[in-house]
Motif scaffolding. Sequence first.
Motif, mmCIF file in Angstrom:
data_model
loop_
_atom_site.group_PDB
_atom_site.id
_atom_site.type_symbol
_atom_site.label_atom_id
_atom_site.label_comp_id
_atom_site.label_asym_id
_atom_site.label_seq_id
_atom_site.Cartn_x
_atom_site.Cartn_y
_atom_site.Cartn_z
ATOM 1 N N HIS A 1 0.800 -1.224 0.000
ATOM 2 C CA HIS A 1 0.000 0.000 0.000
ATOM 3 C C HIS A 1 0.838 1.282 0.000
ATOM 4 C CE1 HIS A 1 -3.203 -2.829 0.788
ATOM 5 N NE2 HIS A 1 -2.602 -3.216 1.907
ATOM 6 N N ALA A 2 1.798 1.385 0.904
ATOM 7 C CA ALA A 2 2.541 2.637 1.050
ATOM 8 C C ALA A 2 3.553 2.816 -0.080
ATOM 9 C CB ALA A 2 3.266 2.645 2.400
ATOM 10 N N PRO A 3 3.859 4.059 -0.421
ATOM 11 C CA PRO A 3 4.908 4.310 -1.428
ATOM 12 C C PRO A 3 6.250 3.769 -0.942
ATOM 13 C CG PRO A 3 3.636 6.297 -0.972
ATOM 14 C CD PRO A 3 3.237 5.304 0.058
ATOM 15 N N ARG A 4 7.072 3.378 -1.892
ATOM 16 C CA ARG A 4 8.373 2.827 -1.526
ATOM 17 C C ARG A 4 9.254 3.920 -0.947
ATOM 18 N NH1 ARG A 4 12.614 0.308 -5.782
ATOM 19 N NH2 ARG A 4 11.643 1.967 -6.956
ATOM 20 N N PRO A 5 9.881 3.689 0.209
ATOM 21 C CA PRO A 5 10.769 4.699 0.800
ATOM 22 C C PRO A 5 12.006 4.920 -0.063
ATOM 23 C CG PRO A 5 10.095 3.068 2.425
ATOM 24 C CD PRO A 5 9.683 2.536 1.090
ATOM 25 N N ALA A 6 12.617 6.070 0.106
ATOM 26 C CA ALA A 6 13.852 6.377 -0.611
ATOM 27 C C ALA A 6 14.986 5.516 -0.082
ATOM 28 C CB ALA A 6 14.192 7.858 -0.438
ATOM 29 N N ALA A 7 16.043 5.417 -0.862
ATOM 30 C CA ALA A 7 17.169 4.558 -0.482
ATOM 31 C C ALA A 7 17.846 5.029 0.795
ATOM 32 C CB ALA A 7 18.183 4.503 -1.622
ATOM 33 N N ASP A 8 17.715 6.307 1.142
ATOM 34 C CA ASP A 8 18.333 6.814 2.365
ATOM 35 C C ASP A 8 17.335 6.900 3.517
ATOM 36 O OD1 ASP A 8 16.774 8.869 1.449
ATOM 37 O OD2 ASP A 8 18.313 10.421 1.551
ATOM 38 N N ASP A 9 16.214 6.185 3.388
ATOM 39 C CA ASP A 9 15.184 6.189 4.433
ATOM 40 C C ASP A 9 14.822 4.740 4.779
ATOM 41 O OD1 ASP A 9 13.176 6.898 6.199
ATOM 42 O OD2 ASP A 9 11.676 7.194 4.619
ATOM 43 N N PRO A 10 15.705 4.038 5.504
ATOM 44 C CA PRO A 10 15.473 2.604 5.720
ATOM 45 C C PRO A 10 14.521 2.271 6.863
ATOM 46 C CG PRO A 10 17.561 3.230 6.691
ATOM 47 C CD PRO A 10 17.027 4.465 6.007
ATOM 48 N N ASP A 11 14.204 3.215 7.744
ATOM 49 C CA ASP A 11 13.416 2.874 8.934
ATOM 50 C C ASP A 11 12.084 2.205 8.600
ATOM 51 O OD1 ASP A 11 15.194 3.464 10.899
ATOM 52 O OD2 ASP A 11 14.382 5.444 11.367
ATOM 53 N N PRO A 12 11.279 2.735 7.651
ATOM 54 C CA PRO A 12 10.021 2.048 7.321
ATOM 55 C C PRO A 12 10.248 0.639 6.773
ATOM 56 C CG PRO A 12 10.052 4.275 6.416
ATOM 57 C CD PRO A 12 11.430 3.980 6.879
ATOM 58 N N VAL A 13 11.370 0.441 6.099
ATOM 59 C CA VAL A 13 11.677 -0.871 5.534
ATOM 60 C C VAL A 13 12.034 -1.850 6.649
ATOM 61 C CG1 VAL A 13 13.036 -2.108 3.812
ATOM 62 C CG2 VAL A 13 12.565 0.329 3.512
ATOM 63 N N VAL A 14 12.811 -1.375 7.621
ATOM 64 C CA VAL A 14 13.150 -2.229 8.762
ATOM 65 C C VAL A 14 11.876 -2.654 9.488
ATOM 66 C CG1 VAL A 14 14.376 -2.348 10.958
ATOM 67 C CG2 VAL A 14 15.431 -1.178 9.018
ATOM 68 N N ASP A 15 10.979 -1.710 9.747
ATOM 69 C CA ASP A 15 9.708 -2.042 10.404
ATOM 70 C C ASP A 15 8.931 -3.076 9.592
ATOM 71 O OD1 ASP A 15 10.365 -0.174 12.299
ATOM 72 O OD2 ASP A 15 8.864 1.307 11.691
ATOM 73 N N ALA A 16 8.856 -2.850 8.288
ATOM 74 C CA ALA A 16 8.080 -3.753 7.433
ATOM 75 C C ALA A 16 8.720 -5.136 7.356
ATOM 76 C CB ALA A 16 7.953 -3.153 6.033
ATOM 77 N N ALA A 17 10.046 -5.182 7.331
ATOM 78 C CA ALA A 17 10.734 -6.479 7.288
ATOM 79 C C ALA A 17 10.498 -7.256 8.569
ATOM 80 C CB ALA A 17 12.230 -6.271 7.051
#
Length: 659
Positions: A570-586
Motif C-alpha cells: 500500500h505505502a509508497p516505496r521509501p527512498a534509499a536513504d530512508d530505511p526505517d520504514p523498511v526495517v519495520d516492514a521487514a
Amino acid sequence: MEQLHALAHACGLSRDWTDVEGRQQRVADDALVALIAALGHEAGSEARIARSLAAVAERRMGLPAMLVADAGASIPLPIAANRAEITGEDGITRPLAVTGNQLQVTAPPGYYDLILDGHALKLAVAPPACPLPAQDQRRPWGVSLQIPSLRGEQPTPFGTFADLAEAARALGAAGGDALAINPVHALFPGHGENFSPYSPSSRLFLNGAMGDPALAGLPPLPPAGDARDLIDWPAAMPRCLAELRTVFAALDPARRAAIAAEGDAMLHRHALFDALDCHFRPQGAHGWQGWPAAFHDPNGAAARRFAAEHPEEIAFHLFVQWLARQGLEAAQTAARKAGMGIGLIADLAVGVDPAGSDAWSLRHAMLDGLTIGAPPDPLGPLGQNWSITGFSPDGLRDTGYAPWIAMIRAGLSVGGGLRIDHAFGLARLWVIPEGGATSDGAYLSFPFEDLVRLTALEAHRANALVIAEDLGTAPFGFTQAVTDRRMLGMRVLWFERAEDHGFVGAQDYEPLSTAMSGTHDTVTVAGWWRGRDLDWAEELGRLPENIGRSEAEAIREWDRGLLWSTLNHHAPRPAADDPDPVVDAAIAHIARTPSCLALVSLEDMLGLDEQPNLPGTVDVHPNWRRRIATSAARMLEDTHVQRRCAILRQARKGLEPPE
C-alpha cells in the motif's frame, strides 16, 4: 584404480560430488590417496590398499561401542545373537527381544548398558522428535545478538554474561521469548589474536572472558576506563585474564578448594591445557602443536608432572570455567524470570582450532591432518578452508559417541535451545589434506542417522528446541530427516526468493522453521536498503565479475522494488536513504510468518547499517569487533525498538502490526 576407489568409499569419502550449479565433479586419485592416508589407512600401493580394505571391513563387522536406535524400532545387529538385556540409568535391568541379527528396542528414550550374548556395549534410544516451543498463546519471537557487542552501564572492553543477563531482562519485559547468542565456546585464554567465536579451542567448555565475578557474588571487575566503538581484542583479552587472576587470588582457600573439586576429568584436562597454553605461549607457541613433543600427550609424564607442579595455575583455570558457568546460568535465570518462554539459544560451531584443547585432549576421536572447509563454487572459485577440524567418523564410533554427546549436552546445558551451525556436517563435511589446496578435498560422510537420533535424545532430555542451520545445498536425505525429527530449519529473509527472483510471501514460510531477518553473516535490513554492503564490496574488490558499482546499484534498485512489493502493498516505496520504514516492514514480515519461531537480529531491532561479520574477510573488515552504542537496559528506551517490539508482539499473536 578400482581398489583405491573402493577403499575411498569404505572410508566414507565421496569420489563424485555435485556442485552448487548441479554440475558433476570428480576427486582426483592422488587427492584420494592423501585423504585416505590422513584418515589412517595406507593407500600407496595395491598391496597396501588391499590390506587397508580388509582392515576396514573387519572393523565394521564387529560390535560397535554403542548402538543407536529409535524407541520401538527393530534394528539390525552386525552379529546374530540369542539373548539381550539392558540396564537403564535407573538401575533397572530388563530383557529385549532379539531374533538372529534383529534387536527389538522396546525401551523409552535414554541411555542403557546393553549385554548381548555376554558382550557389553552401550545402547542409546532416541525419541521420535525434538521438543518444539509452545505455540498456545502466541508464536514465540526473539532477538539474535553477539554478546561481545553489548554494553553495560559501566564501560567495559567488550560485553559479558552480565550484559547478556541485562539484555534478557529488558527484552523479556518487552515480550521476547528467546535470545539467540553467538557461540560461547572456550577460546585460548588471554589471547586476543584468534577471537572468532567459530574457531574455538574447545566446544565442551566456555569462553572464560565472558564471565563476570559480580554474577557469582564476587567483587566486580574494575571499569575499563574507555568504551570504544570497536573491540580491541589483543589488548582486552590479556587484561581480562590478568583481572580474573586478581579476583582468584583474593578468594579464601576453602572456596578455591571447593571450586577446584568440581567438574569431571575432561574439565580438569581442559584446565591443564589452558595452563600449558599460558606457559608456552610467551615462548611463541600457538597451541599444543608448538609445545615440546613431551607435552603432546595429555596423559604423558610431562603433562602430569606439570599439573603436579602447578596446582594453583590449574585451580585458576578451573575457577575461570566455574565463573563462566555461573554467569551463563545467571543469564538464563534472568531470561526466564523476565517471562521468556525459551530463554537462551546457544550456538554450536562446526569445528575447533586444530591447535586447541579439544584437538589435544581428544586426538583419538578427531580428524588429524585434515581441515574443514567448502568446495570450490562459482562464488568462490578457490573454495574455502576454514582452518578448523572436528571429530572423525571412526573416532566417534570407536568412542561410542561419548565426546560428541558431551559436546551436544554442553551446548544444551544452559538455555532452551541449540542452533547447530552448518548442520549439513551431521551428514558430510568437505575435508582438505593439511597443506593441500581446497580443491584437493572431498566430502567425508558421517553416521548421519546416529547423530540425528542422539541430537533428538539430548534435546528431549534438556526439553530444548534445535535449530539446524540448513542454508545452501542440502545433502541427499538431509531435509527430510531433520524435518521428521522436528529440528527447525532457518528461513532467512534474504534467501527466501521465488523463481522470478521476488521475495517469498510471509504466508509461504514453512511452519517447522525459524524465520529470521538476517544472520551474523548477512547484511542488515537498513544496510541492504542503503547499499552499505555494496560499499564494502566495492572497497574490497568483491563486486561480481564484470559488474561495476553503477550496475550493482541498478540491480539493487530493482531488488528494492521487489522487496517492498512483498513487504507492503500500500505505502509508497521509501527512498534509499530512508530505511526505517523498511526495517519495520521487514520485521512485521518475519513476525507474520507461520514459523515456529521468529528471530530478529539486534542490529535490525536498532536499525543499524553494519553487520557483525563479513564472510571471507579477516583484517579488512572489523569482524566480531563492533559494539552497540547504548546499554542493553537503555536500548528499550529507543522509540524505534519499542515500536518493533510492539510489531513482534502483536503479529505473533495473529493481529495486524501497528501502523
